[in-house]
Design an enzyme around this catalytic site. Structure first.
Site, short mmCIF file in Angstrom:
data_model
loop_
_atom_site.label_atom_id
_atom_site.label_comp_id
_atom_site.label_asym_id
_atom_site.label_seq_id
_atom_site.Cartn_x
_atom_site.Cartn_y
_atom_site.Cartn_z
N ARG A 142 -10.12 -11.71 2.48
CA ARG A 142 -11.06 -12.75 2.01
C ARG A 142 -10.42 -14.14 2.07
NH1 ARG A 142 -11.51 -9.58 -3.50
NH2 ARG A 142 -11.17 -7.96 -1.92
N LYS A 187 0.84 -1.19 0.00
CA LYS A 187 0.00 0.00 0.00
C LYS A 187 0.88 1.25 0.00
CE LYS A 187 -3.72 -1.99 2.89
NZ LYS A 187 -4.89 -1.81 2.01
#
Length: 462
Positions: A316, A242
């Site tokens: 996820r 990020k």
């Protein structure tokens, strides 16, 4: 955690300052009935008939004063209508005149939450105590406020002091208090049994090693309910790192785990007649020579293979292994909480969690519970037409489709692959963060969707 239990007390006629409530529709008529000294004070304080506005009304002597506060509807108080008063009034004991505060007691408590672990406590203001004649509701309101404070405390705590091990310690403390069974899987057993949880967390140092935390409580004969929370204690993005701005708040990426712990606490404190199975896959998505790579193919606990197209779509993956474990015990209901996608925030903003469900009745109940509790949700679709985006050339599915379209939907569709169609399941893509303060809701970590889920569990199993 802020001690909220003393801030809501039974009304036994003890001395208290009066809070007068008025709404915009009744404001002019109310003002005409007030003595000159009150109208003069209102003019001097520039009170307007807008929600959360308030003024001090002088009495016969300097210490004999009361408060008027404007609410949206005096006949239907919200959770937050007294919250600004709880933040701003002087220390003391207060009573709403002519009505019960009802749902406003929750906001009164949460408005006085403070996160002061890393700085000196503000002693300038003492507690503001609210009286209520609805004595039977006090304990429940305090529990809800304390559960909300627990989420806030956990999310606000930096990753330096809240890694997978500290999440395990929080779960262990909760299990001991309520005589629940705690199981923690890590190391070689995690790698063998939960390969995607292991893969996401294996680059972290030993102190922050990945693990699956499971808490089981209640009578085995009661309906089994699984509560799952994403526990990414810090998310660097992995090798798909990020940017700095995107990493700034990633201490909050365990917000789903915080919600799961808080909901489990409510269930056990209330002694809800269910067989609770709480699961928290706890990891740090770090960067090292052994970090998972874009292009890697992971085998899940369920047996499905997943091509890693983005290492920053890690939540996820760990939820999928936890879901696979949960369904092995055939629960009657599964609810998961996760700070899963920025796409949900783009679609709905920070206040409104995206909710997905494979069962219409469950979805309607959750939406109704959110409305009733001033904890709103918005249902987004498990749109099967987007399922093709999850296809991979070399594996059963990929973890992050190219293009970014419908990102929260495709993330939910990914999770749906690990839930049987006949098992009611709801997925909360929650922000767990308040970027700007509102009355009763300070900037920082927050519980979004917690009270809606609790309302449904009480209704269905209470």
């Amino acid at each position: 955690m802020t001690d909220l239990s003393a801030l809501l007390q039974p009304d036994k006629g003890q001395p208290a300052r009066a809070i007068h409530l008025v709404d915009a529709d009744g404001y002019d008529a109310w003002l005409k009935t007030q003595p000159v000294r009150h109208r003069t004070a209102i003019t001097a304080q520039k009170l307007t008939p807008t929600a959360f506005a308030s003024a001090i009304l002088p009495g016969d002597n300097a210490d004999d004063w009361s408060v008027v506060s404007v609410v949206a509807d005096v006949d239907k108080l919200s959770s937050w209508c007294l919250a600004r008063l709880a933040e701003t009034l002087p220390e003391g004991t207060y009573r709403v005149e002519g009505a019960e505060p009802g749902p406003a007691t929750f906001g009164w408590l949460t408005a006085q939450y403070r996160f002061e672990k890393y700085r000196k406590a503000d002693k300038a203001q003492g507690p503001r105590v609210l009286l209520t004649g609805e004595i039977a509701k006090i304990a429940e309101t305090v529990r809800l406020a304390e559960a909300t404070a627990l989420v806030r405390d956990l999310v606000n705590t930096p990753a330096l002091d809240l890694g997978p091990g500290e999440l395990e310690a929080k779960a262990e403390k909760l299990a001991k208090k309520h005589d629940a069974a705690l199981t923690v899987t890590k190391g070689h057993e995690l790698e063998a049994g939960y390969p995607m949880i292991h893969a996401v967390g294996m680059a972290a140092d030993k102190k922050h090693a990945p693990r699956l935390i499971e808490l089981v409580w209640g009578n085995p004969k009661h309906p089994r309910v699984a509560i799952i929370g994403k526990g990414v204690c810090f998310d660097s993005g992995g090798l798909d790192i990020k940017p700095g701005a995107g990493m700034r708040l990633m201490k909050k990426d365990m917000g789903g785990a915080a919600h799961a712990l808080a909901l489990a606490r409510l269930i056990m404190e209330h002694r809800l007649p269910i067989r609770l199975h709480m699961l928290i896959p706890a990891v740090e998505n770090a960067i090292a020579g052994n970090a998972m790579r874009p292009g890697d193919v992971l085998k899940s606990r369920k047996g499905l293979t997943v091509e890693i197209t983005n290492t920053d779509a890690e939540g996820r993956l760990i939820l999928a292994d936890a879901l696979a474990k949960a369904v092995e015990d055939e629960p009657e209901l599964i609810i998961d909480f996760a700070t899963l996608t920025g796409a949900a925030r783009v679609a709905l903003g920070p206040d409104l969690p995206a909710m997905f469900a494979n069962d219409d009745a469950l979805a309607e109940d959750l939406l109704g519970g959110g409305t009733a509790e001033d904890d709103p949700l918005w249902r987004l679709p498990l749109w099967q037409g987007y399922g093709e985006m999850l296809k991979s050339d070399i594996a059963d599915l990929n973890n992050s489709p190219d293009g970014g379209f419908a990102g929260s939907v495709t993330a939910a569709l990914f999770l749906e692959k690990f839930v049987p169609k006949d098992t009611p399941w709801a997925h909360f893509d929650t922000f767990a963060w308040r970027p700007a303060a509102k009355p009763g809701r300070p900037k920082g970590g927050d519980a979004l969707g917690l009270r809606a889920a609790w309302a449904v569990l009480k209704s269905r199993f209470g």
